[in-house]
Design a protein around this motif. Structure first.
Motif, PDB file in Angstrom:
ATOM      1  N   MET A 142       0.834  -1.202   0.000  1.00 40.77           N
ATOM      2  CA  MET A 142       0.000   0.000   0.000  1.00 40.77           C
ATOM      3  C   MET A 142       0.870   1.254   0.000  1.00 40.77           C
ATOM      4  O   MET A 142       0.730   2.139  -0.844  1.00 40.77           O
ATOM      5  N   LYS A 143       1.796   1.292   0.964  1.00 37.22           N
ATOM      6  CA  LYS A 143       2.693   2.435   1.076  1.00 37.22           C
ATOM      7  C   LYS A 143       3.538   2.572  -0.185  1.00 37.22           C
ATOM      8  O   LYS A 143       3.777   3.665  -0.700  1.00 37.22           O
ATOM      9  N   ARG A 144       3.957   1.396  -0.693  1.00 43.96           N
ATOM     10  CA  ARG A 144       4.793   1.361  -1.886  1.00 43.96           C
ATOM     11  C   ARG A 144       4.090   2.028  -3.074  1.00 43.96           C
ATOM     12  O   ARG A 144       4.677   2.840  -3.792  1.00 43.96           O
ATOM     13  N   ILE A 145       2.798   1.695  -3.242  1.00 47.20           N
ATOM     14  CA  ILE A 145       2.039   2.258  -4.375  1.00 47.20           C
ATOM     15  C   ILE A 145       1.907   3.769  -4.208  1.00 47.20           C
ATOM     16  O   ILE A 145       2.106   4.542  -5.156  1.00 47.20           O
ATOM     17  N   ALA A 146       1.602   4.199  -2.991  1.00 45.90           N
ATOM     18  CA  ALA A 146       1.451   5.637  -2.730  1.00 45.90           C
ATOM     19  C   ALA A 146       2.747   6.364  -3.062  1.00 45.90           C
ATOM     20  O   ALA A 146       2.733   7.430  -3.694  1.00 45.90           O
ATOM     21  N   VAL A 147       3.873   5.758  -2.661  1.00 47.50           N
ATOM     22  CA  VAL A 147       5.171   6.409  -2.919  1.00 47.50           C
ATOM     23  C   VAL A 147       5.433   6.485  -4.414  1.00 47.50           C
ATOM     24  O   VAL A 147       5.893   7.516  -4.925  1.00 47.50           O
ATOM     25  N   ILE A 148       5.110   5.382  -5.142  1.00 43.43           N
ATOM     26  CA  ILE A 148       5.363   5.390  -6.592  1.00 43.43           C
ATOM     27  C   ILE A 148       4.518   6.469  -7.272  1.00 43.43           C
ATOM     28  O   ILE A 148       4.999   7.211  -8.128  1.00 43.43           O
ATOM     29  N   ILE A 149       3.234   6.597  -6.843  1.00 40.88           N
ATOM     30  CA  ILE A 149       2.380   7.642  -7.433  1.00 40.88           C
ATOM     31  C   ILE A 149       2.957   9.020  -7.129  1.00 40.88           C
ATOM     32  O   ILE A 149       3.071   9.885  -8.005  1.00 40.88           O
ATOM     33  N   LEU A 150       3.363   9.219  -5.903  1.00 44.06           N
ATOM     34  CA  LEU A 150       3.946  10.510  -5.490  1.00 44.06           C
ATOM     35  C   LEU A 150       5.172  10.849  -6.329  1.00 44.06           C
ATOM     36  O   LEU A 150       5.309  11.967  -6.850  1.00 44.06           O
ATOM     37  N   LEU A 151       6.051   9.836  -6.506  1.00 43.34           N
ATOM     38  CA  LEU A 151       7.267  10.079  -7.281  1.00 43.34           C
ATOM     39  C   LEU A 151       6.938  10.318  -8.748  1.00 43.34           C
ATOM     40  O   LEU A 151       7.612  11.104  -9.411  1.00 43.34           O
ATOM     41  N   GLY A 152       5.896   9.611  -9.249  1.00 41.99           N
ATOM     42  CA  GLY A 152       5.486   9.856 -10.630  1.00 41.99           C
ATOM     43  C   GLY A 152       5.072  11.294 -10.833  1.00 41.99           C
ATOM     44  O   GLY A 152       5.482  11.956 -11.796  1.00 41.99           O
ATOM     45  N   VAL A 153       4.277  11.824  -9.892  1.00 37.55           N
ATOM     46  CA  VAL A 153       3.830  13.215  -9.987  1.00 37.55           C
ATOM     47  C   VAL A 153       5.022  14.160  -9.921  1.00 37.55           C
ATOM     48  O   VAL A 153       5.178  15.080 -10.742  1.00 37.55           O
ATOM     49  N   LEU A 154       5.920  13.889  -8.963  1.00 37.43           N
ATOM     50  CA  LEU A 154       7.106  14.738  -8.798  1.00 37.43           C
ATOM     51  C   LEU A 154       7.959  14.714 -10.053  1.00 37.43           C
ATOM     52  O   LEU A 154       8.379  15.763 -10.573  1.00 37.43           O
ATOM     53  N   GLY A 155       8.197  13.474 -10.588  1.00 36.33           N
ATOM     54  CA  GLY A 155       8.995  13.347 -11.793  1.00 36.33           C
ATOM     55  C   GLY A 155       8.361  14.065 -12.961  1.00 36.33           C
ATOM     56  O   GLY A 155       9.042  14.739 -13.733  1.00 36.33           O
ATOM     57  N   PHE A 156       7.025  13.957 -13.077  1.00 38.99           N
ATOM     58  CA  PHE A 156       6.323  14.636 -14.174  1.00 38.99           C
ATOM     59  C   PHE A 156       6.533  16.144 -14.094  1.00 38.99           C
ATOM     60  O   PHE A 156       6.786  16.807 -15.103  1.00 38.99           O
ATOM     61  N   PHE A 157       6.431  16.691 -12.872  1.00 37.27           N
ATOM     62  CA  PHE A 157       6.594  18.143 -12.739  1.00 37.27           C
ATOM     63  C   PHE A 157       8.008  18.577 -13.104  1.00 37.27           C
ATOM     64  O   PHE A 157       8.191  19.576 -13.806  1.00 37.27           O
ATOM     65  N   ILE A 158       9.018  17.793 -12.673  1.00 39.79           N
ATOM     66  CA  ILE A 158      10.395  18.183 -12.998  1.00 39.79           C
ATOM     67  C   ILE A 158      10.628  18.078 -14.500  1.00 39.79           C
ATOM     68  O   ILE A 158      11.162  18.988 -15.124  1.00 39.79           O
TER      69      ILE A 158
END
Lengths: 248, 114
Positions: free
Chosen positions: A1-17
């Motif tokens: 669960m935590k893993r998926i949340a982190v991956i989504i968070l990083l995806g958003v962060l990566g997209f913005f950068i």
């Protein structure tokens, strides 16, 4: 669960950068930088305070900074105050390591006995490594390198001695003396610049001809001090890490 | 290209920081994050066809094309500070291992979350 949340968070962060730097006019494409639009152009022609057209190796003299290595001219001349802070950070971290581990009194015993080649080879090679380190920080204004790599090299030579002989202990009192001497002298040079020419860490000496060993004013002096300081601090960190808790 | 690779490296580092529960792995993740950041900063100053920013007897003129020296100077600072934080973090990790006989944050906290 935590893993998926982190991956989504990083995806958003990566997209913005990515979207921030991709085909953005303000962010120049990789390799297409024009230094004429950047402040570094002033560093390369050495014309931050003076007006200067062209700098030639072995010919130009009495520039605002006489260092042939541009990175060194930035690190120890234009941004020397920054380097003083950097050295202070390293000092504080070595102090922290000493506070955490320095109270331990035991000696780390190796699980193996150092063989003949290591024991003899370490003694032979130690002066060579130390000499290379000293060479690197003395020539910091001419060649790649400088105080930080040279200091690390000296510390690595001491580490080699530790590996070769488990009864070896560096004389920490002399290293501490060298460290505090170098650190205070760096600040004193800065204050001397402040008194003589009005700016802290100002290059108050004659900068000489670019490319000479005795050139660049205070840069080689400061880099030798930084090299001594970094070398003794890293040696202190290594020594502290090799201590173990005494079994009672 | 290398800029995007370094951003991926940074994201991997952040992932490790958030997911890992072992202190040593967290320190390694912190270092990966830092390396990605350093590569990114250096790559900002790259000029294609530029030479290393040192005047030598071969590249003896300031009119040549040099790569940007300023990001390299900043990365020099950042590497040294990274070394300091890593040393301090490892010292704290050793202290924790001495006190709790474990490097796992879950075991140390005594909690059981996923």
């Amino acid at each position: 669960m935590k893993r998926i949340a982190v991956i989504i968070l990083l995806g958003v962060l990566g997209f913005f950068i990515f979207s921030g730097i991709y085909s953005n006019e303000a962010f120049t494409e990789f390799g297409n930088v024009d230094l004429n639009n950047r402040v570094s152009n002033k560093f390369i022609t050495k014309s931050v305070t003076d007006e200067n057209d062209i700098v030639e190796f072995g010919k130009s003299s009495n520039l605002e900074t006489g260092s042939a290595n541009y990175v060194t001219s930035i690190v120890v001349n234009y941004r020397s105050f920054d380097t003083l802070g950097e050295v202070t950070v390293l000092f504080i971290s070595s102090l922290g390591v000493a506070l955490l581990l320095g109270t331990l009194g035991g000696k780390l015993t190796h699980k193996y006995r150092a063989n003949f080649i290591l024991r003899v080879g370490a003694k032979t090679i130690f002066p060579l490594i130390a000499l290379t380190g000293i060479y690197i920080f003395i020539h910091g204004h001419l060649t790649p390198g400088g105080g930080f790599p040279g200091g690390s090299m000296i510390a690595s030579a001491v580490l080699l001695l530790y590996l070769a002989d488990e009864n070896f202990r560096a004389k920490m009192s002399s290293f501490k003396l060298a460290e505090s001497f170098a650190g205070s002298l760096y600040v004193l040079i800065g204050i001397f610049g402040l008194l003589t020419s009005g700016y802290f860490l100002n290059n108050f000496m004659n900068t000489g001809v670019i490319g000479d060993l005795f050139s660049a004013g205070i840069i080689p002096i400061v880099y030798v001090l930084v090299g001594l300081k970094v070398g003794s601090e890293l040696t202190g960190i290594i020594t502290d890490f090799l201590k173990v808790e005494v079994d009672e | 290209m290398i800029q995007y690779v370094s951003i991926v490296l940074m994201l991997i580092g952040i992932y490790g920081l958030l997911i890992d529960r072992n202190i040593i792995k967290i320190i390694v993740a912190l270092n990966i994050f830092e390396v990605g950041l350093n590569i990114f900063i250096v790559s900002v100053g790259f000029v294609s066809g530029g030479v290393a920013p040192i005047l030598t007897s071969v590249n003896s003129n300031s009119a040549l094309i040099y790569v940007d020296p300023l990001p390299q100077a900043l990365v020099l600072t950042s590497i040294v500070i990274g070394l300091g934080t890593t040393a301090l973090a490892l010292a704290i990790a050793r202290k924790m291992y001495n006190a709790y006989n474990s490097l796992d944050l879950d075991e140390i906290g005594g909690m059981d979350n996923d």
